[in-house]
Design a protein around this motif. Structure first.
Motif, PDB file in Angstrom:
ATOM      1  N   PRO A 281      27.314  42.017  36.744  1.00 33.32           N
ATOM      2  CA  PRO A 281      26.724  43.290  36.304  1.00 33.32           C
ATOM      3  C   PRO A 281      25.449  43.108  35.475  1.00 33.32           C
TER       4      PRO A 281
ATOM      5  N   LEU B 271      22.080  45.007  36.388  1.00 36.44           N
ATOM      6  CA  LEU B 271      21.352  45.833  35.423  1.00 36.44           C
ATOM      7  C   LEU B 271      19.925  45.316  35.243  1.00 36.44           C
TER       8      LEU B 271
ATOM      9  N   THR C  61      20.164  54.308  36.657  1.00 36.74           N
ATOM     10  CA  THR C  61      21.384  54.962  37.132  1.00 36.74           C
ATOM     11  C   THR C  61      21.914  54.226  38.359  1.00 36.74           C
TER      12      THR C  61
ATOM     13  N   TRP D 179      23.474  50.972  37.126  1.00 35.92           N
ATOM     14  CA  TRP D 179      24.798  51.134  36.495  1.00 35.92           C
ATOM     15  C   TRP D 179      25.880  51.409  37.540  1.00 35.92           C
TER      16      TRP D 179
END
Length: 190
Positions: A69, A73, A86, A89
């Protein structure tokens, strides 16, 4: 170490976000590859080196759930559309869900399912290829107007691919458990 390389990759993406230069994309590529090498060495030492331990899976799986992640990101910081973070995420959360579904299947007695199309290695390959395309495009001023949304497309691809991956893995768990249930029922009546 994979978390350290992911954090360095994120830091490079932050710098790129404020000071866009292909130079930073090169460091992001290196960070992604170093993270993958850490994962490869971890498995090689454990399996090939005979160093398996009862808690080894913790040290194998948990860093992956953090590092992946972070890189996704980081991609959101490189993407340029107004809703890039967005997308990042959502892609990051879906990548964690992909691993959760695999582990859920194992906990239910199913074999570990690493099928894609957007398993960990596919996500990292996509981020690598996308960063490389941006690096070459920006370094040599080649069609930069066409490649400006490349990372945005990569994030959208991760989202679509992880949704499909999760669906396929859940469907496989359901099928395996249904077959096990059917064989138990046949054995009971037989």
């Amino acid at each position: 170490m994979s978390i350290v390389f992911a954090a360095l990759g994120y830091l490079v993406a932050v710098i790129y976000h404020f000071y866009p230069s292909p130079f930073w994309l090169l460091f992001l590529l290196i960070a992604i590859q170093m993270r993958l090498i850490c994962n490869l060495f971890d498995g090689m030492v454990a399996i090939e080196g005979g160093k398996l331990t009862p808690v080894g899976e913790l040290f194998n799986d948990v860093p992956d759930r953090i590092a992946d992640p972070i890189f996704i990101l980081a991609a959101g910081l490189i993407a340029v559309c107004p809703f890039a973070m967005t997308l990042a995420w959502v892609a990051a959360l879906l990548s964690i869900l992909t691993a959760y579904v695999r582990v859920l299947g194992v906990s239910m007695g199913c074999p570990a399912n690493f099928e894609g199309p957007m398993a960990k290695q596919h996500r990292m390959a996509l981020l690598t290829i996308t960063s490389l395309i941006l690096l070459v495009s920006q370094s040599f001023s080649l069609w930069t107007e066409y490649f400006i949304y490349t990372m945005d497309v990569a994030l959208a691809t991760i989202i679509a691919g992880t949704l499909l991956t999760n669906w396929r893995r859940l469907k496989t768990i359901y099928r395996v458990k249904s077959q096990q249930s059917d064989s138990l029922t046949e054995g009971y009546h037989g």
